[in-house]
Design a protein around this motif. Structure first.
Motif, PDB file in Angstrom:
ATOM      1  N   UNK A  61     -47.242   0.223 -12.320  1.00 54.94           N
ATOM      2  CA  UNK A  61     -46.782  -1.139 -12.529  1.00 54.94           C
ATOM      3  C   UNK A  61     -47.425  -2.120 -11.575  1.00 54.94           C
ATOM      4  N   UNK A  62     -46.902  -3.341 -11.549  1.00 53.85           N
ATOM      5  CA  UNK A  62     -47.537  -4.411 -10.756  1.00 53.85           C
ATOM      6  C   UNK A  62     -46.696  -4.846  -9.568  1.00 53.85           C
ATOM      7  N   UNK A  63     -45.442  -4.365  -9.481  1.00 55.39           N
ATOM      8  CA  UNK A  63     -44.605  -4.688  -8.342  1.00 55.39           C
ATOM      9  C   UNK A  63     -44.263  -6.163  -8.200  1.00 55.39           C
ATOM     10  N   UNK A  64     -44.175  -6.872  -9.333  1.00 54.53           N
ATOM     11  CA  UNK A  64     -43.863  -8.291  -9.288  1.00 54.53           C
ATOM     12  C   UNK A  64     -42.401  -8.511  -9.676  1.00 54.53           C
ATOM     13  N   UNK A  65     -41.963  -9.747  -9.684  1.00 53.70           N
ATOM     14  CA  UNK A  65     -40.542 -10.056  -9.869  1.00 53.70           C
ATOM     15  C   UNK A  65     -40.212 -10.317 -11.339  1.00 53.70           C
ATOM     16  N   UNK A  66     -38.922 -10.162 -11.719  1.00 54.15           N
ATOM     17  CA  UNK A  66     -38.510 -10.528 -13.079  1.00 54.15           C
ATOM     18  C   UNK A  66     -38.798 -11.990 -13.412  1.00 54.15           C
ATOM     19  N   UNK A  67     -38.749 -12.866 -12.419  1.00 53.94           N
ATOM     20  CA  UNK A  67     -39.023 -14.283 -12.678  1.00 53.94           C
ATOM     21  C   UNK A  67     -40.500 -14.473 -13.034  1.00 53.94           C
ATOM     22  N   UNK A 290     -33.391 -18.084 -17.672  1.00 47.81           N
ATOM     23  CA  UNK A 290     -34.008 -17.948 -16.358  1.00 47.81           C
ATOM     24  C   UNK A 290     -32.989 -17.495 -15.323  1.00 47.81           C
ATOM     25  N   UNK A 291     -31.746 -17.938 -15.459  1.00 47.44           N
ATOM     26  CA  UNK A 291     -30.719 -17.509 -14.522  1.00 47.44           C
ATOM     27  C   UNK A 291     -30.473 -16.003 -14.631  1.00 47.44           C
ATOM     28  N   UNK A 292     -30.509 -15.470 -15.853  1.00 46.39           N
ATOM     29  CA  UNK A 292     -30.374 -14.026 -16.025  1.00 46.39           C
ATOM     30  C   UNK A 292     -31.532 -13.311 -15.339  1.00 46.39           C
ATOM     31  N   UNK A 301     -26.315  -7.190 -12.584  1.00 45.90           N
ATOM     32  CA  UNK A 301     -26.195  -6.690 -13.950  1.00 45.90           C
ATOM     33  C   UNK A 301     -25.459  -7.736 -14.787  1.00 45.90           C
ATOM     34  N   UNK A 302     -26.179  -8.743 -15.238  1.00 44.09           N
ATOM     35  CA  UNK A 302     -25.546  -9.871 -15.946  1.00 44.09           C
ATOM     36  C   UNK A 302     -25.283  -9.587 -17.420  1.00 44.09           C
ATOM     37  N   UNK A 303     -24.543  -8.510 -17.714  1.00 41.24           N
ATOM     38  CA  UNK A 303     -24.330  -8.095 -19.100  1.00 41.24           C
ATOM     39  C   UNK A 303     -23.655  -9.185 -19.938  1.00 41.24           C
ATOM     40  N   UNK A 304     -22.594  -9.778 -19.394  1.00 42.30           N
ATOM     41  CA  UNK A 304     -21.832 -10.765 -20.151  1.00 42.30           C
ATOM     42  C   UNK A 304     -22.643 -12.041 -20.361  1.00 42.30           C
ATOM     43  N   UNK A 305     -23.300 -12.492 -19.318  1.00 36.19           N
ATOM     44  CA  UNK A 305     -24.119 -13.697 -19.428  1.00 36.19           C
ATOM     45  C   UNK A 305     -25.271 -13.475 -20.400  1.00 36.19           C
ATOM     46  N   UNK A 306     -25.837 -12.267 -20.393  1.00 35.18           N
ATOM     47  CA  UNK A 306     -26.913 -11.948 -21.326  1.00 35.18           C
ATOM     48  C   UNK A 306     -26.433 -12.010 -22.764  1.00 35.18           C
ATOM     49  N   UNK A 307     -25.236 -11.500 -23.021  1.00 35.38           N
ATOM     50  CA  UNK A 307     -24.677 -11.564 -24.374  1.00 35.38           C
ATOM     51  C   UNK A 307     -24.462 -13.012 -24.807  1.00 35.38           C
ATOM     52  N   UNK A 308     -24.054 -13.852 -23.862  1.00 41.06           N
ATOM     53  CA  UNK A 308     -23.855 -15.267 -24.160  1.00 41.06           C
ATOM     54  C   UNK A 308     -25.178 -15.943 -24.515  1.00 41.06           C
ATOM     55  N   UNK A 309     -26.228 -15.634 -23.756  1.00 37.67           N
ATOM     56  CA  UNK A 309     -27.550 -16.210 -24.026  1.00 37.67           C
ATOM     57  C   UNK A 309     -28.040 -15.795 -25.406  1.00 37.67           C
TER      58      UNK A 309
END
Length: 375
Positions: A61-67, A290-292, A301-309
């Motif tokens: 992999x590349x070792x970079x961030x989710x953002x 982006x917040x997720x 682990x933003x499961x609920x927020x992800x479902x909302x998005x």
């Protein structure tokens, strides 16, 4: 990371994509992450380091961030790039294998995913279960040194080109046990006892499949994570599936094409209002997505927020198509006509799937309600 820190990466990706479009390598299309299968393009992204971005370098992999990964995927979708071949593998299978896989599984699959040469399908939905994943009936029977899998999965995107599938199956108990007794497996494809039947959608394409396991035997090493922990593992993976920018950007190429059309030909007051409203909604959803990505970057682990998005985003995708169709007066055309007319036609045909894939909106709202303590 700030927007200023991310600007060089965004500029690099945009320059690459514009050059690809100008050279005729691809034509921007809607829903490109579902239907735009182009293995050559995927390999080029891998060579540039734009796949497996958040994976450790020890696994290719590349070792970079989710953002940073968010920036790349956002630009790919906004430009309608053909990313379907690698999308599922890069989006959630690589993180899932990294979190739950054995060392052997990590080294076997993650480097190929990062190179854009290994593709995955997801074996979740079933004919009698749909979005009710706890009701799956596909069964994996433990033989000691192997597993025998029987059952059927459906709406399995890309199974016909996938090198492997991550499968959710029942290893213990009965469907009445719901979330208990479920496990995940990494099943290599093709397999002599796994039948892949194309499902042709209304636009004539066949990116969906029905996958039938005819007592298919796989090695005991195919088990992903812990036996009986499949439900917990799937829920963590779905945060990646449901929160990404593809949940509101599938039809952005249509919005951009219409905006270009209005810039060239002029817009009525009503059209300007519609364009502004759609742009504002897209921007709000972008901030949520982006917040997720930030929460994932921080180890959350933003499961609920992800479902909302996903709920809001997939609804917006369909609303965008209807709004442009009503405000523009443009007649959708599948063949001939302008690029805008073809994009609109493709969008209209794909709209019914937006609120189904990745979990129906009704299921997602239940997840959100339970997460917020609403009964």
């Amino acid at each position: 990371m700030t927007d200023a820190q991310l600007s060089p990466l965004r500029a690099e990706v945009r320059e690459f994509l514009r050059a690809e479009i100008d050279s005729g390598a691809f034509t921007p299309d809607v829903d490109s992450w579902m239907t735009g299968f182009d293995p050559t393009f995927s390999r080029r992204l891998g060579e540039r380091g734009w796949l497996g971005m958040t994976m450790p370098t020890d696994y290719g992999g590349r070792g970079r961030t989710p953002v940073e990964r968010f920036v790349v995927t956002e630009e790919m979708l906004a430009h309608g790039a053909p990313v379907a071949a690698h999308w599922i593998a890069d989006r959630q299978m690589a993180p899932g294998i990294l979190s739950n896989g054995t060392e052997q599984q990590r080294r076997r699959y993650i480097p190929g995913i990062s190179a854009g040469t290994v593709y995955f399908a997801i074996g979740m939905s079933e004919p009698d279960a749909g979005s009710d994943l706890a009701g799956v009936r596909t069964r994996a029977t433990d033989n000691g040194d192997s597993w025998t899998i029987s059952g059927t999965k459906v709406w399995t995107t890309g199974a016909h080109i996938a090198h492997a599938m991550v499968l959710l199956a029942r290893t213990d108990g009965t469907p009445d046990d719901r979330q208990q007794g479920l496990s995940q497996f990494v099943v290599d494809l093709p397999h002599p006892d796994i039948e892949i039947r194309p499902i042709r959608s209304i636009d004539g394409q066949a990116h969906f499949n029905e996958v039938v396991f005819h007592d298919a035997v796989v090695d005991s090493s195919a088990l992903l994570g812990r036996r009986g922990h499949g439900w917990q593992q799937v829920m963590s993976e779905l945060a990646f599936e449901r929160s990404g920018p593809e949940r509101y950007l599938s039809t952005l190429p249509l919005l951009r094409a219409w905006s270009d059309h209005l810039r060239e030909h002029g817009a009525t007051p009503n059209q300007r209002v519609t364009l502004g409203r759609l742009t504002a909604q897209a921007w709000a959803l972008r901030q949520m997505s982006r917040q997720v990505a930030r929460e994932l970057s921080d180890g959350g682990k933003p499961d609920v927020f992800a479902a909302m998005v996903k709920d809001l985003g997939s609804t917006f995708e369909g609303d965008l198509v209807t709004a442009i169709r009503d405000a523009s007066g443009i007649v959708p055309r599948r063949e001939g006509g302008t690029h805008l007319e073809r994009l609109l036609a493709q969008s209209v045909l794909h709209t019914p799937a937006f609120t189904l894939r990745g979990g129906t909106n009704e299921i997602l709202r239940g997840i959100v309600a339970r997460g917020l303590g609403i009964r």
